[in-house]
Motif scaffolding. Structure first.
Motif, PDB file in Angstrom:
ATOM      1  N   THR A   1      19.769  31.425 -19.478  1.00 14.95           N
ATOM      2  CA  THR A   1      20.051  32.831 -19.742  1.00 14.95           C
ATOM      3  C   THR A   1      20.693  33.024 -21.113  1.00 14.95           C
ATOM      4  N   GLU A   2      21.562  32.095 -21.499  1.00 13.69           N
ATOM      5  CA  GLU A   2      22.254  32.253 -22.792  1.00 13.69           C
ATOM      6  C   GLU A   2      21.274  32.248 -23.963  1.00 13.69           C
ATOM      7  N   VAL A   3      20.119  31.616 -23.770  1.00 15.30           N
ATOM      8  CA  VAL A   3      19.101  31.610 -24.831  1.00 15.30           C
ATOM      9  C   VAL A   3      18.495  33.008 -24.986  1.00 15.30           C
ATOM     10  N   LEU A   4      18.357  33.711 -23.854  1.00 19.50           N
ATOM     11  CA  LEU A   4      17.668  34.999 -23.897  1.00 19.50           C
ATOM     12  C   LEU A   4      18.577  36.192 -24.169  1.00 19.50           C
ATOM     13  N   THR A   5      19.846  36.077 -23.784  1.00 21.53           N
ATOM     14  CA  THR A   5      20.728  37.240 -23.907  1.00 21.53           C
ATOM     15  C   THR A   5      21.203  37.425 -25.339  1.00 21.53           C
TER      16      THR A   5
ATOM     17  N   THR B   1       9.290  36.630 -28.532  1.00 24.17           N
ATOM     18  CA  THR B   1       9.970  36.447 -29.814  1.00 24.17           C
ATOM     19  C   THR B   1      11.221  35.588 -29.658  1.00 24.17           C
ATOM     20  N   VAL B   2      12.034  35.893 -28.654  1.00 23.28           N
ATOM     21  CA  VAL B   2      13.258  35.113 -28.458  1.00 23.28           C
ATOM     22  C   VAL B   2      12.924  33.655 -28.113  1.00 23.28           C
ATOM     23  N   PRO B   3      12.002  33.411 -27.175  1.00 21.15           N
ATOM     24  CA  PRO B   3      11.611  32.012 -26.945  1.00 21.15           C
ATOM     25  C   PRO B   3      11.048  31.338 -28.203  1.00 21.15           C
ATOM     26  N   PHE B   4      10.348  32.094 -29.044  1.00 17.65           N
ATOM     27  CA  PHE B   4       9.800  31.510 -30.274  1.00 17.65           C
ATOM     28  C   PHE B   4      10.933  31.126 -31.228  1.00 17.65           C
ATOM     29  N   ALA B   5      11.975  31.947 -31.263  1.00 19.98           N
ATOM     30  CA  ALA B   5      13.145  31.616 -32.094  1.00 19.98           C
ATOM     31  C   ALA B   5      13.770  30.310 -31.595  1.00 19.98           C
ATOM     32  N   ARG B   6      13.983  30.211 -30.289  1.00 19.65           N
ATOM     33  CA  ARG B   6      14.539  28.986 -29.697  1.00 19.65           C
ATOM     34  C   ARG B   6      13.633  27.786 -29.968  1.00 19.65           C
ATOM     35  N   PHE B   7      12.343  27.976 -29.739  1.00 22.18           N
ATOM     36  CA  PHE B   7      11.324  26.942 -29.955  1.00 22.18           C
ATOM     37  C   PHE B   7      11.343  26.448 -31.405  1.00 22.18           C
ATOM     38  N   SER B   8      11.410  27.378 -32.341  1.00 19.19           N
ATOM     39  CA  SER B   8      11.368  27.007 -33.751  1.00 19.19           C
ATOM     40  C   SER B   8      12.612  26.214 -34.142  1.00 19.19           C
ATOM     41  N   ALA B   9      13.771  26.701 -33.706  1.00 17.53           N
ATOM     42  CA  ALA B   9      15.013  25.990 -34.037  1.00 17.53           C
ATOM     43  C   ALA B   9      14.949  24.561 -33.505  1.00 17.53           C
ATOM     44  N   GLN B  10      14.361  24.418 -32.317  1.00 18.18           N
ATOM     45  CA  GLN B  10      14.332  23.118 -31.642  1.00 18.18           C
ATOM     46  C   GLN B  10      13.289  22.171 -32.239  1.00 18.18           C
ATOM     47  N   ASN B  11      12.176  22.713 -32.717  1.00 18.13           N
ATOM     48  CA  ASN B  11      11.042  21.859 -33.081  1.00 18.13           C
ATOM     49  C   ASN B  11      10.626  21.909 -34.547  1.00 18.13           C
ATOM     50  N   ILE B  12      11.331  22.698 -35.384  1.00 18.24           N
ATOM     51  CA  ILE B  12      10.801  22.943 -36.727  1.00 18.24           C
ATOM     52  C   ILE B  12      10.731  21.671 -37.563  1.00 18.24           C
TER      53      ILE B  12
ATOM     54  N   LYS C   1      29.313  34.368 -34.988  1.00 20.60           N
ATOM     55  CA  LYS C   1      29.141  33.834 -33.626  1.00 20.60           C
ATOM     56  C   LYS C   1      28.733  32.369 -33.700  1.00 20.60           C
ATOM     57  N   PRO C   2      29.228  31.540 -32.754  1.00 21.85           N
ATOM     58  CA  PRO C   2      28.779  30.147 -32.742  1.00 21.85           C
ATOM     59  C   PRO C   2      27.296  30.097 -32.384  1.00 21.85           C
ATOM     60  N   LEU C   3      26.601  29.071 -32.866  1.00 17.45           N
ATOM     61  CA  LEU C   3      25.174  28.932 -32.564  1.00 17.45           C
ATOM     62  C   LEU C   3      24.953  28.582 -31.099  1.00 17.45           C
ATOM     63  N   ILE C   4      23.863  29.063 -30.539  1.00 16.39           N
ATOM     64  CA  ILE C   4      23.454  28.686 -29.180  1.00 16.39           C
ATOM     65  C   ILE C   4      22.579  27.439 -29.302  1.00 16.39           C
ATOM     66  N   THR C   5      22.843  26.433 -28.468  1.00 19.89           N
ATOM     67  CA  THR C   5      22.027  25.218 -28.536  1.00 19.89           C
ATOM     68  C   THR C   5      20.607  25.523 -28.097  1.00 19.89           C
ATOM     69  N   PRO C   6      19.623  25.263 -28.952  1.00 13.30           N
ATOM     70  CA  PRO C   6      18.246  25.510 -28.534  1.00 13.30           C
ATOM     71  C   PRO C   6      17.755  24.392 -27.624  1.00 13.30           C
ATOM     72  N   ARG C   7      17.540  24.673 -26.362  1.00 15.04           N
ATOM     73  CA  ARG C   7      17.111  23.633 -25.412  1.00 15.04           C
ATOM     74  C   ARG C   7      16.305  24.279 -24.286  1.00 15.04           C
TER      75      ARG C   7
END
Lengths: 440, 440
Positions: free
Chosen positions: B52-56, B84-95, A3-9
């Protein structure tokens, strides 16, 4: 994964809080809560989502438009845009169980779909406290004490709490049979800081239908100069014969007496008849708080007395008084004034790991230090010690503890004082002493 | 007001927290935060709303259906249903800014539109902590220590943390070339508590395509009996030649050594090869925590190690380990076990007001006692003293202070010990001593 990556934003107007921002934020909230609790205020919480009809019609058209509102299972729901409207609903619903007087604080997130600007977000935290179910001036005085003690506890000593009482202006309007013009007069007076006195007088005449003399008299009252005692004496004589205005002066007198009795420095509490706090909602004492070093950022803690909190929801009259701490504004000011420490860890001590064979020992030491009341992080990996020190520097640890096989053989811990740059080898029984000296 | 009243009500599945519920809740959250901080975990926060795409697509079809999702200014947005899902997004964005290892805790509200049942709500608070960016077993051991110390600090001594390591089961599946059946096997094993061993063996055969012998061997491994040392020895020999399984046994051995070294009572940490924690997501150590007195309520603190937190958002591999405290479950248990105090005030002391002429004195006394570190409420009105005592009883104040004109004349305060029912007149300089004796 194919799957393509989802942009984290994050959404526009929303933000992540990283540790360096969240640590002082959490400390500030905890400080506020501890001061509220010390005055006997209890915590409550209400849902983020409410029936839309509960939220609309109170905050004015603008808040209605800014609400995050949607359909949920055939219900028309919205996210709360402040904590006051939910508190009104909450009180109407629960006051019989709670009894009066009721003192609560509420720290909660609220949402407004306004256009994001610098320093303005669509999601932010409010930090309110209120006493409801009493008209007593003691509650007004206590509200002032709380604001004062809160500012002190946060770390400020140079600030001014500006105090006024709406009963004075309302009394004067009553004396002139101008009560129905109150909203227009308040709107005009709110422009005092930005407009000339002439423009404000003109607006009162044009929008409120006042005569020039009436407008001038109101303006004179709002901009009274002199010592607190002089201003109060002058107000008293101007309001002679008007019950409400006279009560307002009495309440202010009692407040300033209480300030003196409590030993609060007089220069921190200022009678300022010019503050009106726009909202028609307030009916008694009003409060604004300014930092001496940064008056330009506006009031960091504001509030006032109101006649009836929950009139949209119940016929039971619930008078009250309260205020709200401006968390974001205060944090911005503290940052500007270098009052925030630059750390991104809640622990001052890092235990490094040099030798994987001793992992249980490093972990054991960390735990023993914690039991002595210290916050201690154990670096999870046995990476090159240089990397572990780099990590310590990056996060602002004050002490780094090191031990390899030599130290374990000699039962020593190397303790590095990161600020002084010194390192000492100590036996474990002396470790706590050495650490406490460095942290002192 | 001529408008009809709006019915004050909350949405189905949502609830108000009154002080009696919120005080222990806030204390529990504060305890959890203090333990997380003592291990060097930092607070973070993320928005309530996300694209929504971040959470689904992460939480599975059920969470997708349960999301509060709506259009906001042409954006498809939704409220977070876990942290957990927001933490995954957060980590990808800010690591990159944060660096690794990264240790964070997050206490936040989440929303799920599931059908409300007893004890299940559409809005609840999660209380998570995780260490990411390291595969080190030290982080796994520390996660166990945190769970242990947290339970102790909350006030429990009789609890069991059940530990397993997914590498053992996965190693065994690998040995039998059954890796691709892992999900089906886990689903079957999760029914162990409710089904007979025969039914579980049958399901593994039917759904996972295992032979009866394979299914029996897996079940034997999952239900191994004996001392920790015996089970570990037996696992080690069964997994000989399989790297992953052998590593799992090694990690468990190190964990139990560390538990012993730290002086944690052995009976509180139990090797339980039967726990699988449904989610395919976990890949290493797994944790469940049960109260000895109330095992039936299920695990009150659970978690585990995972290989890659943020694979939906970044190619950077972020292995980690963490757990989540079951706040609502724990509070329900504490209530059941009478571990919650029945107060609805954070202050133990009430200063009453008998004479309005002395309001500044009552307020001054309250503030002086606060500066000595006490939480003190001043009753706002000079109502009949009987009413003020009724208020004190209702809220659970321990001490009530009274003074009328007689007392002021003689410079005394009447101190009533509410539990003992005794009352003493004391000079102000002795007041603190008397109070501290009653509170001790």
């Amino acid at each position: 994964m194919n799957k393509p990556l989802i942009t984290p934003r994050t959404l526009k107007g929303f933000r992540d809080y990283l540790p360096s921002a969240m640590i002082p934020r959490e400390q500030l909230i905890e400080t506020a809560k501890s001061v509220y609790r010390s005055y006997g205020f209890s915590p409550i919480d209400t849902p983020a989502l409410e029936y839309t009809e509960v939220l609309t019609g109170k905050g004015g058209e603008e808040s209605d438009k800014q609400m995050f509102r949607f359909e949920q299972g055939n219900r028309d729901v919205a996210m709360r845009f402040d904590l006051t409207v939910p508190f009104a609903r909450f009180s109407a619903q629960n006051i019989n169980e709670l009894g009066t007087p009721f003192k609560r604080y509420h720290v909660g997130t609220v949402w407004r779909g306004e256009n994001p600007q610098k320093g303005r977000y669509r999601e932010f935290v409010q930090c309110d406290f209120d006493t409801i179910g009493t008209k007593s001036n003691a509650a007004d005085i206590e509200t002032l004490f709380i604001i004062h003690d809160l500012m002190l506890k946060i770390g400020f000593t140079d600030f001014k709490i500006r105090i006024n009482n709406r009963m004075i202006l309302n009394g004067l309007l009553q004396l002139h049979n101008l009560e129905s013009q109150s909203a227009a007069v308040l709107r005009a007076l709110d422009k005092l800081a930005k407009s000339s006195p002439e423009a404000v007088i003109q607006e009162m005449q044009e929008q409120g239908g006042l005569t020039q003399q009436q407008a001038e008299q109101i303006l004179a009252l709002m901009t009274a100069q002199g010592t607190t005692a002089e201003i109060l004496d002058s107000l008293e004589s101007q309001l002679k014969g008007n019950e409400r205005g006279t009560q307002g002066v009495l309440n202010l007198r009692e407040l300033f007496t209480a300030v003196e009795r409590a030993g609060i420095p007089a220069e921190r509490v200022v009678l300022d008849t010019s503050i009106a706090r726009g909202l028609d909602y307030y009916t008694g004492t009003i409060y604004e708080t300014f930092l001496d070093q940064m008056p330009g950022i506006g009031s960091v803690c504001s509030g006032g007395r109101y006649d009836n909190l929950a009139e949209l929801f119940t016929t039971q009259e619930l008078p009250g008084v309260g205020a709200s701490l401006g968390l974001d504004r205060l944090l911005a000011a503290m940052q500007e004034l270098n009052l925030l420490s630059e750390v991104s860890t809640p622990a001052p001590i890092l235990v490094t790991q040099m030798d994987a064979a001793f992992t249980p020992e490093y972990l054991r030491l960390g735990r023993d230090l914690r039991q002595a009341g210290l916050n201690v992080e154990v670096y999870p990996d046995t990476k090159a010690i240089k990397k572990q020190f780099k990590y310590a520097n990056r996060h602002g640890f004050k002490i780094v503890i090191v031990a390899g096989s030599d130290e374990f053989e000699n039962q020593l811990w190397q303790v590095k004082d990161m600020q002084a740059g010194t390192q000492t080898a100590v036996k474990e029984e002396e470790l706590l002493d050495v650490i406490q000296k460095i942290l002192a």
